[in-house]
Design an enzyme around this catalytic site. Structure first.
Site, short mmCIF file in Angstrom:
data_model
loop_
_atom_site.label_atom_id
_atom_site.label_comp_id
_atom_site.label_asym_id
_atom_site.label_seq_id
_atom_site.Cartn_x
_atom_site.Cartn_y
_atom_site.Cartn_z
N GLY A 1 12.44 -1.42 2.63
CA GLY A 1 12.35 -0.74 3.92
C GLY A 1 12.66 -1.68 5.07
O GLY A 1 13.29 -1.29 6.06
N THR A 2 12.23 -2.93 4.93
CA THR A 2 12.47 -3.91 6.00
C THR A 2 13.97 -4.11 6.20
O THR A 2 14.46 -4.14 7.34
CB THR A 2 11.79 -5.26 5.64
OG1 THR A 2 10.38 -5.02 5.52
CG2 THR A 2 12.04 -6.32 6.69
N ASN B 1 2.20 3.81 9.91
CA ASN B 1 1.60 3.36 8.65
C ASN B 1 0.10 3.09 8.77
O ASN B 1 -0.62 3.18 7.80
CB ASN B 1 2.32 2.11 8.14
CG ASN B 1 2.62 1.11 9.23
OD1 ASN B 1 3.28 1.42 10.21
ND2 ASN B 1 2.12 -0.11 9.06
N SER C 1 11.66 3.53 1.55
CA SER C 1 11.38 2.42 0.64
C SER C 1 10.71 2.95 -0.62
O SER C 1 9.74 3.72 -0.53
CB SER C 1 10.45 1.43 1.35
OG SER C 1 10.09 0.40 0.48
N GLY C 2 11.21 2.51 -1.79
CA GLY C 2 10.76 3.07 -3.07
C GLY C 2 9.27 2.91 -3.36
O GLY C 2 8.63 3.82 -3.87
N HIS C 3 8.72 1.74 -3.00
CA HIS C 3 7.34 1.48 -3.45
C HIS C 3 6.27 2.27 -2.71
O HIS C 3 5.10 2.21 -3.05
CB HIS C 3 7.04 -0.03 -3.42
CG HIS C 3 6.85 -0.63 -2.06
ND1 HIS C 3 5.60 -0.96 -1.58
CD2 HIS C 3 7.72 -0.98 -1.09
CE1 HIS C 3 5.72 -1.51 -0.37
NE2 HIS C 3 7.00 -1.54 -0.06
N THR D 1 25.88 -6.86 -5.70
CA THR D 1 25.86 -6.08 -6.94
C THR D 1 24.63 -5.17 -6.95
O THR D 1 23.51 -5.63 -6.66
CB THR D 1 25.82 -7.04 -8.15
OG1 THR D 1 26.99 -7.85 -8.09
CG2 THR D 1 25.77 -6.28 -9.47
N CYS E 1 0.04 -6.08 6.14
CA CYS E 1 0.70 -7.32 6.57
C CYS E 1 -0.20 -8.10 7.52
O CYS E 1 0.05 -9.24 7.81
CB CYS E 1 2.03 -7.00 7.26
SG CYS E 1 2.83 -5.55 6.63
N1 PLP Z 1 8.12 0.51 7.82
C1 PLP Z 1 6.90 1.01 7.61
C2 PLP Z 1 6.41 2.15 8.45
C3 PLP Z 1 6.09 0.46 6.60
O1 PLP Z 1 4.87 0.97 6.39
C4 PLP Z 1 6.59 -0.61 5.83
C5 PLP Z 1 5.75 -1.25 4.80
O2 PLP Z 1 4.53 -1.37 4.94
C6 PLP Z 1 7.89 -1.07 6.08
C7 PLP Z 1 8.64 -0.49 7.08
C8 PLP Z 1 8.50 -2.17 5.26
O3 PLP Z 1 8.87 -1.68 4.00
P1 PLP Z 1 9.10 -2.68 2.76
O4 PLP Z 1 7.74 -3.13 2.33
O5 PLP Z 1 9.79 -1.87 1.72
O6 PLP Z 1 9.94 -3.80 3.26
#
Ligand code: PLP
Length: 384
Positions: free
Chosen positions: A73-74, A152, A201-203, A239, A327
């Site tokens: 996601g980042t 989040n 983001s998958g996780h 890749t 985080c």
């Molecule tokens: N954006 C939001 C709203 C999130 O909650 C997060 C992860 O906590 C991210 C971005 C970052 O995603 P990733 O952990 O896949 O880099």
């Protein structure tokens, strides 16, 4: 293994067993490179293509080709901002909110440090932005507006479809939304909206870590982020991480039916109601109208306590929660999101995020409700 109650699904989710099974062959026999012309390449190329279709369906994209795989996601968030700034180098203004994830906030702060301009939209005490402020912030120099779909930490949902409309009617800016903590929890239909870019983001929805995607509406001005080979239509070189992509695709397929969240919503509501009723001086952070929040999240402040201490006590009895954003767990300052909402320090310090998921049960809620009042009472007594 001792009982473990996992109420930290906004930080990450357990990989679904179905997803693991779909990924397994791509870690063993199906090891081909998706760009190869031979049969080993063809079969994985097909799997990548199927996964793209599932992610497109999850967000209601018109075509699978509008989905570009990334490493997380980042990366999707970074790419959205930097890719647009690079493609529109004559425009140096960004609009975003004070409560975005660091993946957006820090990129925008860097832009500011290097001489660019950023308008940081404020939020009210419910964690909500004002679309009139958004309209006023737009100018001919605005390259991109980035507003998250769901916060989040508080679960507050932003009216991004309306925001995108305001942006399109009043500027030429690109509209991005960070849907990392929203996808799989609320329905998303990009066909009905004017959103140009969207990150997932998958996780966060029972897929693997280390894989994400960026939706790019055709015609959007965006440069590639990773430069190299011609993968992902030349927009994201490298890749393809086939096993991860296939896992993301299967997780997206499973997450498409968001009615599965109805059960999660019910148990979250029961947890939230009971905590607010039974524990003195407990306050909800975020809109009290539950339609304005994700169905799985409750961010609650226990006034005059320490969130870290509550987290540690819950951890001792096998309950996983978070104080604000995962985080932030090493930092002792209060969450930037709660600060932006003007939550007083005495409450912000004692905030806990409960984020439920599809594997939680009523019994999990009963267990937490049986222990939490005494934990909070005990910590308050020690501080007196
Ligand atoms: N954006 C939001 C709203 C999130 O909650 C997060 C992860 O906590 C991210 C971005 C970052 O995603 P990733 O952990 O896949 O880099």
């Amino acid at each position: 293994m001792a009982r473990l109650i996992y109420f930290d699904n906004n930080a990450t989710t357990q990989l679904a067993l179905e997803v693991f099974e779909v990924m397994r062959p791509f870690l063993t026999d199906e090891f081909g490179n998706a760009s190869s012309a031979h049969q080993r390449g063809r079969s994985v190329r097909k799997a990548v293509s199927n996964a793209r279709g599932h992610v497109a369906d999850l967000v209601g994209a018109a075509k699978p080709d509008e989905i570009f795989f990334t490493s997380c996601g980042t990366e999707s968030d970074n790419w959205a901002i930097r890719g647009v700034l690079s493609a529109r180098s004559e425009m140096r203004h960004i609009v975003t909110t004070r409560v975005e994830h660091e993946a957006i906030r820090n990129v925008c702060a860097n832009h500011e440090k290097s001489g660019g301009e950023v308008t940081w939209l404020e939020v009210d005490e419910n964690g909500m932005t004002d679309l009139d402020d958004l309209k006023r912030s737009l100018c001919k120099d605005t390259a991109i507006v980035s507003m998250m779909l769901a916060n989040n930490e508080t679960g507050v949902l932003f009216p991004v479809e309306e925001a995108a409309r305001v942006v399109k009617e009043n500027s030429s800016a690109v509209f991005h939304t960070d849907a990392v903590n929203a996808a799989g929890k609320v329905a998303i239909d990009l066909k009905k909206s004017q959103i140009d870019l969207l990150s997932v983001s998958g996780h966060k929805f029972h897929g693997p870590k280390g894989v994400g995607a960026l939706y790019v509406r055709p015609g959007t001005a965006i440069d590639s982020f990773l430069i190299g080979g011609g993968q992902e239509h030349g927009l994201r070189a490298g890749t393809e991480a086939v096993h991860q992509i296939v896992g993301l695709g299967e997780a997206a397929r499973l997450a498409q039916d968001v009615s599965a969240m109805d059960r999660v919503r019910k148990i979250r509501d029961r947890l939230e109601d009971a905590i607010l009723k039974t524990i003195p001086n407990a306050y909800l952070n975020g809109s009290s109208d539950r339609n304005d929040r994700l169905p799985n999240t409750s961010n609650i402040s226990f006034e005059n306590t320490n969130g870290e201490a509550i987290l540690a006590r819950l951890d001792e009895i096998g309950v996983c929660v978070s104080t604000g954003s995962a985080c932030n767990s090493d930092s002792h300052s209060t969450s930037a999101v709660l600060q932006a909402m003007n939550v007083p320090y005495s409450r912000a310090m004692g905030s806990i995020r409960f984020s439920l998921g599809r594997y939680n049960t009523d019994e999990d809620v009963d267990f937490v409700l049986a222990w939490l009042p005494a934990i909070v009472e005990n910590l308050r007594a020690m501080a007196r």
